[in-house]
Design a protein around this motif. Structure first.
Motif, PDB file in Angstrom:
ATOM      1  N   UNK B 158       0.808  -1.217   0.000  1.00  0.00           N
ATOM      2  CA  UNK B 158       0.000   0.000   0.000  1.00  0.00           C
ATOM      3  C   UNK B 158       0.840   1.266   0.000  1.00  0.00           C
ATOM      4  N   UNK B 159       2.132   1.134   0.173  1.00  0.00           N
ATOM      5  CA  UNK B 159       2.947   2.346   0.233  1.00  0.00           C
ATOM      6  C   UNK B 159       4.208   2.169  -0.596  1.00  0.00           C
ATOM      7  N   UNK B 160       5.002   3.215  -0.619  1.00  0.00           N
ATOM      8  CA  UNK B 160       6.248   3.181  -1.370  1.00  0.00           C
ATOM      9  C   UNK B 160       7.246   2.203  -0.772  1.00  0.00           C
ATOM     10  N   UNK B 161       7.012   1.804   0.476  1.00  0.00           N
ATOM     11  CA  UNK B 161       7.911   0.810   1.058  1.00  0.00           C
ATOM     12  C   UNK B 161       7.854  -0.470   0.236  1.00  0.00           C
ATOM     13  N   UNK B 162       6.664  -0.771  -0.281  1.00  0.00           N
ATOM     14  CA  UNK B 162       6.504  -1.958  -1.113  1.00  0.00           C
ATOM     15  C   UNK B 162       7.296  -1.837  -2.401  1.00  0.00           C
ATOM     16  N   UNK B 163       7.277  -0.651  -3.005  1.00  0.00           N
ATOM     17  CA  UNK B 163       8.026  -0.444  -4.239  1.00  0.00           C
ATOM     18  C   UNK B 163       9.523  -0.611  -3.985  1.00  0.00           C
ATOM     19  N   UNK B 164       9.961  -0.048  -2.862  1.00  0.00           N
ATOM     20  CA  UNK B 164      11.377  -0.182  -2.532  1.00  0.00           C
ATOM     21  C   UNK B 164      11.743  -1.645  -2.298  1.00  0.00           C
ATOM     22  N   UNK B 165      10.841  -2.351  -1.614  1.00  0.00           N
ATOM     23  CA  UNK B 165      11.100  -3.760  -1.339  1.00  0.00           C
ATOM     24  C   UNK B 165      11.187  -4.567  -2.639  1.00  0.00           C
ATOM     25  N   UNK B 166      10.304  -4.249  -3.597  1.00  0.00           N
ATOM     26  CA  UNK B 166      10.329  -5.001  -4.847  1.00  0.00           C
ATOM     27  C   UNK B 166      11.609  -4.727  -5.640  1.00  0.00           C
ATOM     28  N   UNK B 167      12.113  -3.497  -5.559  1.00  0.00           N
ATOM     29  CA  UNK B 167      13.399  -3.204  -6.202  1.00  0.00           C
ATOM     30  C   UNK B 167      14.515  -3.979  -5.516  1.00  0.00           C
ATOM     31  N   UNK B 168      14.429  -4.068  -4.188  1.00  0.00           N
ATOM     32  CA  UNK B 168      15.414  -4.845  -3.448  1.00  0.00           C
ATOM     33  C   UNK B 168      15.333  -6.323  -3.800  1.00  0.00           C
ATOM     34  N   UNK B 169      14.107  -6.814  -3.972  1.00  0.00           N
ATOM     35  CA  UNK B 169      13.920  -8.223  -4.333  1.00  0.00           C
ATOM     36  C   UNK B 169      14.505  -8.495  -5.723  1.00  0.00           C
ATOM     37  N   UNK B 170      14.300  -7.558  -6.639  1.00  0.00           N
ATOM     38  CA  UNK B 170      14.858  -7.720  -7.986  1.00  0.00           C
ATOM     39  C   UNK B 170      16.380  -7.846  -7.899  1.00  0.00           C
TER      40      UNK B 170
END
Lengths: 235, 802
Positions: B158-170
């Motif tokens: 729901x937040x930008x933390x998720x976007x950051x996490x997905x970049x980290x996962x990549x």
């Protein structure tokens, strides 16, 4: 009071001045335009020192507003009341086009750079005008307020009222403090103890169309509200 | 004794059996999964164990050493809780597995040990993961990683933390090929979309369990006309708490939680132990409440979103939601906090705080029972987060732009990222990305041998300090006055600025008197027994969802359905129908009426508070141009109320979409909402330095606000990437312009009722707090007027004039 937008007349130490909505101080009798804390070259200094890469237009922006005041008032003398540059190097490394604009603005006028804590050294040879530690012309014009009466800058006064911060002039018995004129400058809320000491009683004149004033004593919002922390006036 | 389930090694099966448990089907399904998987399961479904079981089994079978599994959760507290919960199977099965956590709270000595010799299972947060990935040794550290477990993914997404996490996962997928990622989520409206977000090949949905037992809490006193406190229900809530084992009482904002908590205490004749938990309280105070809760010492805890996630409290058997839940999904997730035992129905009661909310609650209950969730679709991955990722990637070492672009686009939120946008982000990271400016000093990254790297490696330090996508309002710590006074919590600076010495407010259930501020600490003295000034610090204001608003409107519009509503609400709506009209789908009802020398225009848009707020700003701009002298407006989730000196005669011209669109562009350019949004974007992108706790500058003149940078940037480079990112965010987020468009499209007809006095529906609006005063010349006029009054009262008028 004059037309909205032209400023508020004020009397200080027996002299007549006009506080301009731009944050500049106009001294009609001496045909002198006074500006405090231009902080020219601030974004450049930040970038040079590895800080944030701020949008590089603060210089042009400050000069635009300065140029508009000079155009409107045609002063014989222009006084930068210290911290004209964000540091001494910024004064020496100023971009060629900005220096050209300064020369153009200074043409036919006495241009004085009063030393500030950011720019203690005399202005470089690439710049117009002369440098002084302070200017005395019936009254002291200096960067940091000292023995009054004097006109000074350095403090960047702002006042919080009606939900926003206003850059303001602070007018007391002994001191007249100008707001910062530079684009990239913050402010010190006039509720801060430093202001109380300097101007225990007086007025804040807020930079706006009509230059409204607020008392600085008793229980006015100038003294009783606010956290004393960061504040910035908007243009 | 149940037969040993397949795939579960002996010691594990024995462990389940010894405890008298049986693995849930979804736990076994996840164990069998060989690909990235999203598991959707209700709370209490053994979700966390399901996420870790494959790791425990794999570590048991292979005896692998070193970092094997990375667990990421949105809450630091959750990592500690998970560490405790994991220690049980690890010890009882006799596994030689080390579990460690790495968050902002982890001591430096332990971090150093972890860098040298990481545990098999490392528990962390998205921010700490981003930090670890910025280390030069990250490739070595994560090379052997086998699994990643993403907990509470629905919340992170729901937040930008998720976007950051997905970049980290990549990035992790790049460093450790063959890595298997598992997402764990509560019930969401679109599981497939969340699966795509994390790049899952499959979605496993666990049995949702029995239907929850949910209803309105009957109250002896009817709800008031306006307000959000729910204090009329205090005796009924106390009775409900007394009748349950452990209750969580959710409120929507911190201020409401404080006030409700205080009201409970005043009437708590039975002396029920009740605690308070919200994000503004000192961490220590929160931990005390959590510990007391875990130990079963509390009968109830009054909480905000701070308890929406995580910590398992199996004994909670009742959830009370005070105030309308704003969206159905949050209601369902909160209901799930009751009864963490699987296969027992959750029990929840809802208290409507005012009359509009009664209708909203009835609509929400109906939707929750039907299992119909709501949610706005997620936008594409934000560019400010990408910029931060690029800068942190540079901290880890030189990178190739081509390869980084390829890697970034494997992250779900950035799958559709264009190369042009990526290049613009890279340019910003490298030089600030300013148009028409080639200046050697504006260089943070430079290209050497085809790879990008930091011009000055020392910059890595300040970039790492700036990690994270949460940008909070500036806060002041609150301490009891006197030497070594106890820390009580924190308040937003803007709230502090509204207080005068001697004013009182509520924090942590105590009435505090504001004494003074010293060095960013607010000093206070407790004032038991005094009436507090309302504490309005922070608290996110969610808008009522589209789905819920439409359900409400359907109930209001249909007198046949008014039977579902309590008698007083029925009477209220009946009166509205007689005096004016009922809003109904397809028709936008507006009313004008005079009151106390002013005119009011009410628009019943049912588009949520953010959209109404934007609409208020756009409509009042036009009213200003039309000479109607608007003074201000109030936006609620259901309606917009505009106050002006002159009456609105025709509302249709004010609501034409093209005019609003144009107004939006003009207005967006110069609004405090945009400025606020810019501050967030610019902080995440590293243009302005985050104010670190304890590091905030007190030398005020040196710092200047992001507003000034915004104004300068907009004037000189209106197409700059950060202005674009800000505009995108504003349009989607609090500006919610798309919902205004939807509202107009849904309601092709307008009806303006000219009334000679306030209507029943509008009356509560007049009582609501939170009116927006108009800025610009109006604000200056107001400031001037206030200044004049101050001058007059100080006997100073005229002073200072020449």
């Amino acid at each position: 009071m004059a037309e909205p937008g032209t400023g508020r007349a004020l009397r200080f130490a027996g002299l007549d001045f006009v506080a301009r909505p731009s944050g500049a101080l106009w001294w009609p009798e001496r045909q002198t335009l006074i500006l405090a804390d231009l902080h020219l070259g601030r974004s450049e200094r930040y970038a040079r020192r590895g800080g944030p890469l701020l949008p590089p237009w603060d210089l042009a922006d400050t000069l635009d507003r300065l140029g508009a005041e000079i155009e409107a008032l045609q002063p014989l003398r222009v006084v930068s009341l210290g911290d004209g540059f964000d540091d001494d190097l910024a004064g020496r490394a100023i971009a060629a086009d900005a220096a050209r604009r300064l020369w153009h603005l200074a043409q036919g006028r006495d241009w004085i750079w009063v030393a500030g804590n950011h720019d203690p050294l005399p202005a470089g040879p690439g710049l117009p005008g002369r440098s002084l530690d302070e200017l005395r012309d019936g009254i002291a014009l200096r960067h940091i307020a000292g023995q009054g009466p004097d006109v000074s800058g350095h403090m960047h006064p702002v006042l919080r009222l009606a939900g926003r911060n206003w850059r303001c002039f602070v007018l007391g018995r002994d001191h007249l403090v100008l707001p910062a004129f530079g684009t990239y400058t913050g402010g010190l809320a006039i509720t801060a103890p430093a202001f109380r000491r300097l101007v225990p009683q007086g007025l804040a004149i807020c930079c706006s169309e009509r230059m409204f004033t607020v008392p600085l004593a008793g229980d006015g919002p100038g003294m009783r509200r606010g956290s004393g922390a960061n504040g910035q006036g908007r243009r | 004794m149940s037969p040993r389930p397949p795939d579960l090694p002996g010691p594990f099966a024995d462990w389940f059996a010894r405890n008298g448990w049986q693995p849930h089907p979804h736990q076994l399904a996840l164990l069998a999964a060989r690909q990235d998987t999203l598991l959707i399961a209700p709370t209490g479904g053994g979700k966390t164990l399901a996420g870790f079981l494959p790791s425990l089994v794999d570590l048991h079978l292979t005896g692998a050493k070193g970092l094997h599994t990375l667990y990421v959760s949105p809450l630091k507290a959750l990592t500690a809780d998970v560490a405790r919960n994991l220690s049980r199977p690890v010890a009882e099965i006799g596994l030689a597995i080390r579990v460690g956590d790495r968050t902002g709270d982890t001591p430096a000595s332990q971090r150093r040990r972890q860098r040298a010799d990481p545990p098999e299972i490392l528990l962390t947060t998205p921010e700490s993961l981003a930090l670890m990935l910025s280390w030069p040794e990250a490739p070595r550290m994560f090379a052997g990683l086998r699994r990643v477990v993403l907990d509470e993914l629905h919340a992170l997404a729901e937040s930008k933390r998720g976007d950051q996490l997905m970049l980290g996962l990549a990035r992790l997928r790049g460093l450790a090929p063959g890595l298997v990622a598992t997402g764990l989520s509560a019930t969401v409206e679109d599981p497939q979309a969340l699966g795509r977000f994390m790049g899952a090949g499959q979605v496993i949905e666990a049995d949702p369990g029995p239907r929850p037992d949910i209803a309105l809490l009957p109250t002896a006193a009817p709800p008031p006309w306006a307000g959000g406190g729910g204090r009329h229900a205090v005796p009924d809530v106390l009775n409900a708490v007394a009748g349950a084992k452990t209750t969580i009482i959710f409120l929507n904002t911190r201020a409401q939680a404080e006030l409700f908590f205080q009201a409970l205490w005043l009437q708590n004749d039975r002396g029920l132990p009740i605690g308070l938990h919200h994000g503004a309280l000192a961490a220590e105070a929160r931990r005390r409440v959590e510990a007391a809760m875990a130990a079963g010492e509390l009968r109830a805890v009054v909480a905000t979103g701070s308890l929406d996630l995580g910590i398992d409290w199996g004994d909670v058997d009742l959830v009370i939601q005070v105030g309308a839940p704003r969206n159905i999904k949050r209601l369902v997730q909160r209901i799930g906090r009751a009864n963490h035992r699987y296969n027992a129905p959750s029990r929840a009661r809802i208290v409507a705080a005012n009359r509009f909310e009664v209708i909203e609650c009835v609509a929400a209950l109906e939707a929750a029972r039907a299992g119909e969730l709501d949610g706005e679709p997620r936008g594409p991955g934000p560019l400010d987060v990408l910029i931060q990722h690029i800068l942190l990637t540079a901290c880890a070492g030189p990178f190739d732009a081509e390869a980084l672009f390829a890697e970034v686009t494997t992250a779900g939120p950035y799958a559709a990222l264009t190369r042009a946008d990526f290049d613009a982000c890279l340019d910003f990271a490298a030089t600030g990305g300013y148009a028409l400016r080639v200046y050697d000093r504006w260089q943070r990254l430079m290209q050497r041998h085809g790879h990008w790297q930091l011009r000055d490696p020392r910059a890595a330090r300040s970039l790492r300090m700036n990690i994270g996508t949460i940008v909070e309002a500036e806060k002041l710590k609150v301490r009891r006055r006197g030497r070594g006074g106890a820390a009580l919590g924190e308040v937003e600076e803007s709230f502090a600025a509204s207080l005068a010495p001697g004013d009182t407010f509520l924090l942590g259930g105590q009435v505090l008197r504001y004494d003074r501020i010293r060095e960013l600490v607010m000093e206070v003295t407790p004032q038991p027994g005094r009436d507090p000034r309302i504490a309005v610090f922070s608290g996110l204001k969610f808008a009522t969802s589209t789905e819920l608003s439409q359900r409400m409107l359907a109930i209001i519009a249909d007198p046949g359905r008014h039977r579902e509503l309590p008698g007083d609400i029925r009477a209220w709506l009946g009166l509205q129908a007689r005096i004016s009209a009922l809003p109904r789908p397809g028709l936008l009802l507006c009313e004008t009426f005079p009151r106390a020398d002013r005119w009011h225009l009410a628009i019943y848009g049912f588009a949520g508070r953010n959209a109404h707020q934007t609409l208020g700003l756009l409509v009042t701009r036009q009213m200003e141009q039309a000479g109607l002298a608007p003074l201000g407006f109030l936006a609620t989730d259901h309606a917009l109320l505009i106050t002006s000196l002159n009456p609105v005669e025709d509302v249709a011209p004010l609501l034409r979409r093209p005019v609003l669109e144009q107004g939006l562009e003009d207005w967006l350019a110069d609004t405090s909402l945009m400025r606020r949004s810019f501050r967030t974007v610019a902080t995440i992108a590293g243009l302005i330095q985050r104010n670190l706790p304890g590091h905030r500058q007190t030398g005020r003149q040196a710092t200047f606000s992001s507003d000034i940078i915004y104004d300068t940037l907009r004037r000189h480079d209106p197409d700059h990437i950060l202005i674009r990112a800000t505009r995108d965010e504003a349009r989607r987020g609090f500006v919610d312009f798309d919902r205004i468009g939807d509202m107009l499209a849904r309601n092709p007809r307008l009806e303006l009722r000219r009334l000679d006095r306030v209507s029943p529906l509008a009356a509560p609006l007049l009582l609501e707090m939170g009116r927006v005063r108009l800025g610009g010349t109006g604000q200056e006029r107001l400031a001037e007027k206030m200044a004049q009054e101050l001058m007059a009262s100080a006997g100073l008028d005229g002073l200072g004039d020449g």
